[in-house]
Design a protein around this motif. Structure first.
Motif, short mmCIF file in Angstrom:
data_model
loop_
_atom_site.label_atom_id
_atom_site.label_comp_id
_atom_site.label_asym_id
_atom_site.label_seq_id
_atom_site.Cartn_x
_atom_site.Cartn_y
_atom_site.Cartn_z
N ARG A 1 12.60 5.38 -2.76
CA ARG A 1 11.97 6.67 -3.00
C ARG A 1 11.64 6.90 -4.47
O ARG A 1 10.58 7.40 -4.80
N HIS A 2 12.56 6.53 -5.35
CA HIS A 2 12.37 6.96 -6.74
C HIS A 2 11.21 6.30 -7.45
O HIS A 2 10.83 6.72 -8.52
N TYR A 3 10.63 5.24 -6.87
CA TYR A 3 9.46 4.68 -7.51
C TYR A 3 8.17 5.28 -6.98
O TYR A 3 7.13 5.14 -7.56
N ARG A 4 8.29 5.92 -5.83
CA ARG A 4 7.07 6.42 -5.21
C ARG A 4 6.53 7.64 -5.93
O ARG A 4 5.36 7.93 -5.88
N THR A 5 7.42 8.40 -6.60
CA THR A 5 6.97 9.62 -7.26
C THR A 5 6.37 9.32 -8.62
O THR A 5 5.78 10.19 -9.24
N ILE B 1 0.85 -1.20 0.00
CA ILE B 1 0.00 0.00 0.00
C ILE B 1 0.88 1.24 0.00
O ILE B 1 0.62 2.21 -0.71
N ASN B 2 1.98 1.16 0.75
CA ASN B 2 2.89 2.30 0.82
C ASN B 2 3.52 2.63 -0.53
O ASN B 2 3.81 3.78 -0.84
N VAL C 1 4.59 7.55 1.81
CA VAL C 1 4.91 8.42 2.94
C VAL C 1 6.41 8.67 2.80
O VAL C 1 7.14 7.76 2.45
N ARG C 2 6.85 9.90 3.04
CA ARG C 2 8.24 10.21 2.73
C ARG C 2 9.25 9.66 3.74
O ARG C 2 10.36 9.36 3.38
N HIS C 3 8.87 9.55 4.98
CA HIS C 3 9.87 9.20 5.99
C HIS C 3 9.90 7.69 6.26
O HIS C 3 9.12 6.93 5.72
N ARG C 4 10.86 7.32 7.08
CA ARG C 4 11.00 5.96 7.60
C ARG C 4 11.25 4.90 6.53
O ARG C 4 10.75 3.78 6.61
N ARG C 5 12.01 5.24 5.51
CA ARG C 5 12.32 4.26 4.47
C ARG C 5 13.19 3.13 5.03
O ARG C 5 13.01 1.97 4.69
N HIS C 6 14.11 3.51 5.93
CA HIS C 6 15.01 2.49 6.49
C HIS C 6 14.25 1.52 7.38
O HIS C 6 14.57 0.33 7.43
N VAL C 7 13.22 2.05 8.06
CA VAL C 7 12.40 1.16 8.89
C VAL C 7 11.71 0.12 8.00
O VAL C 7 11.67 -1.07 8.31
N ARG C 8 11.21 0.57 6.85
CA ARG C 8 10.53 -0.35 5.93
C ARG C 8 11.49 -1.41 5.40
O ARG C 8 11.13 -2.57 5.26
N HIS C 9 12.73 -0.99 5.09
CA HIS C 9 13.71 -1.96 4.63
C HIS C 9 14.00 -3.01 5.69
O HIS C 9 14.10 -4.20 5.40
N ARG C 10 14.11 -2.54 6.93
CA ARG C 10 14.37 -3.46 8.05
C ARG C 10 13.21 -4.43 8.22
O ARG C 10 13.42 -5.62 8.44
#
Lengths: 212, 215
Positions: B196-200, B118-119, B124-133
């Motif tokens: 990030r680059h796919y989200r835009t 869904i993300n 959402v712009r922040h917490r990309r590293h959390v998602r990777h983890r």
């Protein structure tokens, strides 16, 4: 196809598999490893004796795997009657009860795929040591990374112990020789496929066949 | 060194971990030759596998995974029932292990994969590293859900006495398939969907059909 220059440039980089941070590789002293600054995951290591150790372990892994499947894992007794557990008997009980999908799943995850992994690994290390047949080595490496996520001997070993806890007090339990072989095999499998990353083997492959 | 602008154009090969230039479609790994499909293929495949797994989760938990025959008759154990039985026996540690492996891990995988999918559509712009983890976590622990199936295999293989017999239950088939599909969903998920680059970019459904690779 990319030309040689770009290929060489990219192989100087490594990307963390946990958080995707990009790093430029450096030459490490023997036995040292590089860690990601952001998440602490191991990026790569320099282990010059790895091939020899891996070959010895993979060959003994094959022996222990065969032993683990030939002999009884566990012997349970109840009022003078005894039953033994082997991997084959457990699968044939499932199959006899009509649980074909479960039986096929267990056969693949605990028998077929682990055997393919350890044989693939042993042949691959032999080829890397001899420096022969680069195309075959590449194919073995690719299939190895597709097989490893589906090899579950370690989980099966823990599950047998959990099953014994469930039975404790209800039946008498004796460990068979195959159980210890299974434990040793699981340890070797964990070291070769989980503690050491597949990227390590690819780097050895590149050094062997492309002289980097 | 580790700069964002560089890493957004590069990808790690899922097979050999080599760093490659990400050209979107038809990336072929420079080292192992593996074809790396565009993330939009991974997106739709992950949804399909995840939904299948979630549907199978219902019968896997509703039907008994284990049936114990004794001289007093037979008792059926569901996955949760097995945990409760172990807890009542006093094997608290094992009960917790089974609880985590068979109940919590599958649900955690569903939630994390749903969140990541869904993300990737509604970023959402922040917490990309959390998602990777989170993704790495479910990839590592996912296989441990198989514990319950292997326990059933070992029990039904050992306990075949006339007066005391343990056999697999109807839920076992659904359970093994459920775990298979959750594992496949996590493997098929492309970590680039987190980046990030796919989200835009436009949502994938607005792309033309001609963008799709066949096969």
């Amino acid at each position: 196809m990319m030309h040689k220059k770009a290929h060489d440039d990219l192989s100087k980089y490594v990307m963390c598999d946990r958080c995707n941070s990009l790093y430029r590789k450096v030459q490490l002293p023997a036995g040292k490893r590089a860690r990601c600054k952001k998440c602490g995951a191991i990026l790569y290591r320099y282990d010059p004796a790895y091939l020899d150790r891996a070959l010895a372990l993979a060959l003994s892994g094959i022996i222990f795997f065969v032993l683990a499947n030939l002999f009884p894992l566990i012997r349970v007794g109840l009022w003078g009657k005894e039953h033994t557990l082997t991997l084959f008997s457990a699968i044939s009980v499932l199959e006899g009860g009509g649980f074909y999908i479960v039986a096929i799943g267990v056969t693949l995850l605990v028998l077929v795929i682990p055997l393919l992994v350890i044989v693939d690994y042993a042949v691959l290390i032999l080829l890397l040591k001899l420096g022969k047949r680069p195309e075959m080595a590449r194919r073995l490496l690719v299939s190895l990374s597709h097989l490893i996520p589906w090899s579950m001997v370690d989980i099966f070993t823990v599950s047998v112990l959990i099953a014994l806890v469930k039975l404790s007090g209800k039946v008498t339990i004796h460990f068979g020789v195959a159980f210890w072989a299974l434990v040793i095999y699981a340890g070797i499998d964990l070291y070769l496929t989980r503690a050491r990353r597949i990227g390590t083997l690819w780097e050895i492959y590149e050094r062997r066949y492309h002289g980097q | 060194m580790a700069s964002e602008s560089v890493s957004s154009h590069l990808i790690r090969c899922p097979v050999c971990e080599a760093v490659n230039v990400d050209t979107g479609d038809n990336v072929r790994c420079r080292r192992c030759g593996t074809h790396i499909p565009h993330p939009r293929q991974s997106y739709i495949r992950t949804w399909a596998l995840l939904l299948t797994a979630m549907i199978l989760w219902v019968p896997a938990n509703l039907f008994p995974i284990l049936r114990i025959h004794t001289i007093m008759g037979h008792v059926d154990n569901t996955v949760v029932g097995g945990v409760i039985a172990l807890w009542d026996d006093g094997s608290y540690l094992i009960a917790l292990v089974i609880l985590v492996a068979s109940v919590i891990i599958p649900i955690l995988k569903f939630i994390v994969l749903l969140y990541l999918l869904i993300n990737s559509r509604f970023p959402v712009r922040h917490r990309r590293h959390v998602r990777h983890r989170l993704y790495t976590l479910i990839e590592i622990i996912g296989a441990w859900s198989m514990v319950d199936i292997f326990v059933v295999t070992a029990l039904s293989g050992m306990v075949t006495f006339d007066t005391f017999q343990i056999v697999a239950g109807t839920g076992a088939t659904a359970y093994v398939l459920m775990v298979f599909f959750t594992l496949a969903a996590a493997l098929v998920f492309d970590p680039r969907l987190i980046a990030r680059h796919y989200r835009t970019q436009k949502p994938y459904r607005h792309r033309k059909a001609s963008d799709h690779g066949i096969g």
